[in-house]
Motif scaffolding. Structure first.
Motif, PDB file in Angstrom:
ATOM      1  N   UNK A   1       0.802  -1.226   0.000  1.00  0.00           N
ATOM      2  CA  UNK A   1       0.000   0.000   0.000  1.00  0.00           C
ATOM      3  C   UNK A   1       0.836   1.278   0.000  1.00  0.00           C
ATOM      4  N   UNK A   2       2.143   1.172  -0.097  1.00  0.00           N
ATOM      5  CA  UNK A   2       2.980   2.371  -0.061  1.00  0.00           C
ATOM      6  C   UNK A   2       2.682   3.297  -1.232  1.00  0.00           C
ATOM      7  N   UNK A   3       2.555   2.749  -2.434  1.00  0.00           N
ATOM      8  CA  UNK A   3       2.271   3.599  -3.597  1.00  0.00           C
ATOM      9  C   UNK A   3       0.922   4.290  -3.456  1.00  0.00           C
ATOM     10  N   UNK A   4      -0.048   3.626  -2.826  1.00  0.00           N
ATOM     11  CA  UNK A   4      -1.365   4.229  -2.614  1.00  0.00           C
ATOM     12  C   UNK A   4      -1.348   5.277  -1.515  1.00  0.00           C
ATOM     13  N   UNK A   5      -0.304   5.283  -0.714  1.00  0.00           N
ATOM     14  CA  UNK A   5      -0.176   6.253   0.374  1.00  0.00           C
ATOM     15  C   UNK A   5       0.527   7.520  -0.087  1.00  0.00           C
ATOM     16  N   UNK A   6       1.507   7.385  -0.961  1.00  0.00           N
ATOM     17  CA  UNK A   6       2.271   8.548  -1.410  1.00  0.00           C
ATOM     18  C   UNK A   6       1.407   9.458  -2.273  1.00  0.00           C
TER      19      UNK A   6
ATOM     20  N   UNK B   1     -13.270  12.401  -0.352  1.00  0.00           N
ATOM     21  CA  UNK B   1     -12.169  12.701   0.574  1.00  0.00           C
ATOM     22  C   UNK B   1     -12.325  12.007   1.919  1.00  0.00           C
ATOM     23  N   UNK B   2     -13.569  11.791   2.354  1.00  0.00           N
ATOM     24  CA  UNK B   2     -13.787  11.084   3.622  1.00  0.00           C
ATOM     25  C   UNK B   2     -13.213   9.674   3.569  1.00  0.00           C
ATOM     26  N   UNK B   3     -13.338   9.038   2.405  1.00  0.00           N
ATOM     27  CA  UNK B   3     -12.820   7.680   2.267  1.00  0.00           C
ATOM     28  C   UNK B   3     -11.300   7.681   2.263  1.00  0.00           C
ATOM     29  N   UNK B   4     -10.707   8.698   1.639  1.00  0.00           N
ATOM     30  CA  UNK B   4      -9.243   8.825   1.660  1.00  0.00           C
ATOM     31  C   UNK B   4      -8.748   8.986   3.091  1.00  0.00           C
ATOM     32  N   UNK B   5      -9.469   9.758   3.862  1.00  0.00           N
ATOM     33  CA  UNK B   5      -9.117   9.958   5.255  1.00  0.00           C
ATOM     34  C   UNK B   5      -9.178   8.653   6.035  1.00  0.00           C
ATOM     35  N   UNK B   6     -10.221   7.875   5.813  1.00  0.00           N
ATOM     36  CA  UNK B   6     -10.356   6.579   6.483  1.00  0.00           C
ATOM     37  C   UNK B   6      -9.214   5.645   6.104  1.00  0.00           C
ATOM     38  N   UNK B   7      -8.850   5.646   4.823  1.00  0.00           N
ATOM     39  CA  UNK B   7      -7.743   4.804   4.361  1.00  0.00           C
ATOM     40  C   UNK B   7      -6.444   5.183   5.061  1.00  0.00           C
ATOM     41  N   UNK B   8      -6.154   6.466   5.100  1.00  0.00           N
ATOM     42  CA  UNK B   8      -4.898   6.916   5.687  1.00  0.00           C
ATOM     43  C   UNK B   8      -4.830   6.638   7.179  1.00  0.00           C
ATOM     44  N   UNK B   9      -5.948   6.791   7.862  1.00  0.00           N
ATOM     45  CA  UNK B   9      -5.943   6.654   9.313  1.00  0.00           C
ATOM     46  C   UNK B   9      -6.063   5.212   9.790  1.00  0.00           C
ATOM     47  N   UNK B  10      -6.709   4.349   8.996  1.00  0.00           N
ATOM     48  CA  UNK B  10      -6.997   3.003   9.493  1.00  0.00           C
ATOM     49  C   UNK B  10      -6.434   1.856   8.647  1.00  0.00           C
ATOM     50  N   UNK B  11      -6.053   2.116   7.413  1.00  0.00           N
ATOM     51  CA  UNK B  11      -5.549   1.044   6.550  1.00  0.00           C
ATOM     52  C   UNK B  11      -4.085   1.231   6.159  1.00  0.00           C
TER      53      UNK B  11
ATOM     54  N   UNK C   1       2.032  10.867   5.458  1.00  0.00           N
ATOM     55  CA  UNK C   1       0.632  10.492   5.666  1.00  0.00           C
ATOM     56  C   UNK C   1      -0.096  11.532   6.509  1.00  0.00           C
ATOM     57  N   UNK C   2       0.541  11.980   7.583  1.00  0.00           N
ATOM     58  CA  UNK C   2      -0.107  12.930   8.479  1.00  0.00           C
ATOM     59  C   UNK C   2      -0.343  14.285   7.821  1.00  0.00           C
ATOM     60  N   UNK C   3       0.539  14.683   6.926  1.00  0.00           N
ATOM     61  CA  UNK C   3       0.316  15.934   6.196  1.00  0.00           C
ATOM     62  C   UNK C   3      -0.941  15.847   5.337  1.00  0.00           C
ATOM     63  N   UNK C   4      -1.151  14.683   4.734  1.00  0.00           N
ATOM     64  CA  UNK C   4      -2.358  14.486   3.939  1.00  0.00           C
ATOM     65  C   UNK C   4      -3.598  14.476   4.829  1.00  0.00           C
ATOM     66  N   UNK C   5      -3.510  13.793   5.961  1.00  0.00           N
ATOM     67  CA  UNK C   5      -4.640  13.733   6.895  1.00  0.00           C
ATOM     68  C   UNK C   5      -5.037  15.138   7.325  1.00  0.00           C
ATOM     69  N   UNK C   6      -4.059  15.950   7.685  1.00  0.00           N
ATOM     70  CA  UNK C   6      -4.339  17.314   8.136  1.00  0.00           C
ATOM     71  C   UNK C   6      -4.988  18.142   7.036  1.00  0.00           C
ATOM     72  N   UNK C   7      -4.463  18.007   5.824  1.00  0.00           N
ATOM     73  CA  UNK C   7      -5.006  18.791   4.708  1.00  0.00           C
ATOM     74  C   UNK C   7      -6.449  18.395   4.408  1.00  0.00           C
ATOM     75  N   UNK C   8      -6.707  17.090   4.376  1.00  0.00           N
ATOM     76  CA  UNK C   8      -8.067  16.622   4.055  1.00  0.00           C
ATOM     77  C   UNK C   8      -9.030  16.996   5.176  1.00  0.00           C
ATOM     78  N   UNK C   9      -8.612  16.830   6.424  1.00  0.00           N
ATOM     79  CA  UNK C   9      -9.479  17.160   7.552  1.00  0.00           C
ATOM     80  C   UNK C   9      -9.833  18.637   7.559  1.00  0.00           C
TER      81      UNK C   9
END
Length: 286
Positions: free
Chosen positions: A210-215, A244-254, A271-279
């Motif tokens: 899942x690294x490529x899906x995270x970057x 975007x809600x689903x992206x957030x769930x992926x980053x935080x839980x998967x 990952x956390x930079x993306x979480x902050x931006x989406x939130x």
């Protein structure tokens, strides 16, 4: 005997560049999964393992499986049936990501990382972890993973893999089922990370998967590909993937990363930079 690799310190920029190069070639100038496997093998300095060694058998297995994956993908592409996400590009992505995780692990002197048999096993797993994937998602836990293990049995026998190697391959492929990711990470966080242990190797496999899906450089394209793959049989779920809600769930839980290599590369920070931006975007009024 395996050669001695000359390793510079990998970075996530290096990973992103390698993934971008794959996309520039896909699909018109595609080099083929076998060549990607050989390059990953060479980058790790695994060289020519001695006859009768575990690494030699795993090299044979990885080559056989890579060739089968490529042939199957070419055939299905011609019929318009190659999955949009679980395709040859995904296998190549995971081989590249695993090679960087292994290189970083070796530089960090993670136990087992410098053993040819361990690195060879990791690459072999990535080559076969989604073997002949039909596309879509499991109807029940472990469905596609168990089928991959079953379909790989003839190639395990042909490569001369022993029972121990077969079991490790099977265990790590089964662990790539998304429903098992969180439990595996929770297990290894309570122990010293040692790639000679199958549970730690399984976590590295999950990270490479899942690294490529995270970057951020590759995430959107892969999410769109997965949505396209799901669209015919699971249209509602496919639409949800793009929110975007689903992206957030992926980053935080998967998108979980527990290995020393992932920590050193700074995956969590990205990952956390993306979480902050989406939130923050979700909090903005329409």
């Amino acid at each position: 005997m395996a050669g001695t690799p000359v390793m510079s310190t990998p970075t996530l920029h290096d990973v992103s560049t390698a993934l971008r190069n794959l996309r520039q070639a896909w699909p018109q100038s595609w080099p083929g999964v076998p060549l990607v496997f050989e390059r990953a093998w060479a980058q790790l300095g695994l060289g020519h393992p001695r006859k009768g060694s575990v690494a030699r058998s795993l090299l044979a297995f990885g080559r056989l499986v890579s060739e089968q994956v490529e042939q199957d993908g070419v055939r299905r592409l011609a019929l318009g049936l190659e999955p949009a996400y679980h395709n040859r590009l995904h296998i190549a992505d995971t081989l590249v990501c695993m090679s960087y995780l292994l290189k970083t692990s070796a530089l960090l002197k993670v136990p087992g990382a410098r053993q040819p048999g361990v690195a060879a096993m990791a690459l072999a797993i990535m080559a076969g972890h989604d073997f002949l994937h039909p596309g879509g998602s499991n109807a029940q836990p472990g469905e596609f993973e168990a089928q991959a293990v079953q379909d790989l049995q003839p190639w395990m026998r042909q490569a001369g893999l022993g029972l121990t190697e077969r079991q490790t391959l099977a265990d790590c492929i089964m662990a790539s089922d998304p429903v098992r990711v969180k439990g595996c990470h929770m297990q290894v966080r309570m122990q010293n990370f040692d790639l000679r242990q199958s549970r730690c190797l399984a976590v590295l496999v999950q990270e490479a998967d899942i690294l490529a899906s995270t970057l951020p450089q590759t995430a959107l394209g892969l999410t769109q590909s997965l949505a396209l793959e799901w669209s015919s049989k699971q249209p509602d779920a496919a639409d949800q993937l793009l929110l975007p809600q689903n992206r957030l769930l992926f980053l935080e839980h998967a998108a979980l990363f527990s290995s020393p290599a992932a920590r050193h590369l700074g995956v969590d920070a990205v990952k956390q930079r993306q979480v902050k931006r989406i939130a923050q975007a979700l909090l903005q009024p329409d």
